[in-house]
Write an enzyme that holds these catalytic residues in place. Structure first.
Site, PDB file in Angstrom:
ATOM      1  CB  ALA A 139      35.819 130.403  -1.608  1.00 49.68           C
TER       2      ALA A 139
ATOM      3  N   GLY B 281      34.668 127.437 -10.001  1.00 56.74           N
ATOM      4  CA  GLY B 281      35.990 126.780  -9.653  1.00 56.74           C
ATOM      5  C   GLY B 281      36.352 127.295  -8.100  1.00 56.74           C
ATOM      6  CG  LEU B 282      40.583 126.802  -7.170  1.00 59.17           C
ATOM      7  CD1 LEU B 282      41.676 127.727  -6.818  1.00 59.17           C
ATOM      8  CD2 LEU B 282      41.167 125.513  -7.061  1.00 59.17           C
ATOM      9  CB  ALA B 283      38.464 132.288  -5.342  1.00 55.96           C
TER      10      ALA B 283
ATOM     11  CB  CYS C 113      31.677 130.199   2.877  1.00 58.66           C
ATOM     12  SG  CYS C 113      32.788 130.703   1.563  1.00 58.66           S
TER      13      CYS C 113
END
Length: 296
Positions: free
Chosen positions: A198, A211-213, A229
């Site tokens: 995500a 940021g991102l996971a 989401c």
């Protein structure tokens, strides 16, 4: 607790303490509160005759409470804005870590995507200023928080989002021979119908945060309590599940790796691909646990 912005509206039961103890690994040295750096083992590209430096806080083995990391990011952003105003530029920063179980809501989040009673939520919930809908963070998920000055890269938020997604796509391909992709109209990285990563960001004066996971060995069951989401017709996946299912044609020994090893090799690949994608050289930094908790 449920946090909207930075204000606590109410308290709800949680199976997770608000501030669980933080393991004191090699990155948390109480006797060395000052930051230090060491040479990066990752090569970087040369830009106009010099390499751009990225301060790296590599806490990928630590479970840092979400509210602590969130506050820390915002402090770094404030410092960078002040430095740019004074000096015209600043180093980029990358934080890599894991979180204890937590749900976070983005600016587009609606309560309809929560499948539990808000008065009896399974984990703490935070509404943040990042883009996107509700998601889950927990152990086994590698989280990258780039805090970079887009003025020195490219002042284009779509380019930035696509580049973060490309970092994950390259990791999955180069390390696990898993072919991933993006989905038109959606953010994140997908393998078939499953979302593995995500992406949700915030930009202030062209400085990024959040940021991102990436789900590596994550327990995916907490995702069942939300509509991840806000997407109802797709699922959530992890690298561990795909490797066990034989997706891709990577090294044969990947099937026998334990969770810690999968986290390790994924983390190494993430750092390498991020360095190349954003043309950065890492300067390793350390922070004491006491200094970190002062930022909550």
């Amino acid at each position: 607790m449920i946090l909207l912005g930075t204000c606590c509206l109410s308290t709800i039961p949680s199976t997770t303490p608000a501030y669980p103890s933080l393991p004191l690994g090699s990155y948390f040295d109480l006797h060395k509160p000052l930051l230090y750096s060491k040479p990066s083992k990752f090569t970087s590209l040369v830009i106009n005759g010099h390499r751009r430096i990225c301060d790296l806080f590599d806490l990928h083995q630590e479970h840092v409470p979400y509210e602590v990391a969130w506050s820390w990011q915002k402090e770094i952003v404030r410092d960078k804005r002040a430095q740019i105003e004074k000096e015209g530029d600043c180093n980029d920063t990358l934080i890599v870590l894991q979180h204890p179980p937590v749900y976070t809501l983005g600016t587009a989040s609606t309560m309809e995507n929560l499948k539990f009673d808000m008065k009896n939520a399974p984990f703490n919930i935070y509404r943040t200023e990042r883009g996107g809908e509700v998601t889950y963070h927990g152990p086994g998920q590698l989280v990258m928080y780039p805090i970079i000055n887009l003025r020195t890269h490219k002042m284009d938020l779509h380019w930035y989002l696509r580049t973060l997604e490309e970092v994950v796509i390259r990791v999955l391909s180069s390390t696990f021979s898993i072919q991933a992709s993006t989905v038109e109209g959606l953010t994140g990285v997908w393998v078939g119908n499953e979302k593995l990563a995500a992406v949700g960001i915030r930009v202030s004066s062209w400085i990024t945060y959040h940021g991102l996971a990436l789900n590596v060995t994550t327990d995916l069951s907490p995702f069942k309590w939300i509509i991840p989401c806000g997407i109802r017709d797709r699922q959530v996946g992890s690298i561990k599940e795909l490797v066990r299912e034989g997706v891709g044609r990577g090294r044969a020994d990947l099937h026998h790796l334990n969770d810690a090893s999968l986290i390790h090799i994924t983390h190494e690949s993430l750092l390498e691909e991020f360095s190349q994608a954003f043309q950065l050289e890492y300067s390793y930094k350390s922070i004491s646990s006491s200094m970190l908790y002062e930022r909550k």
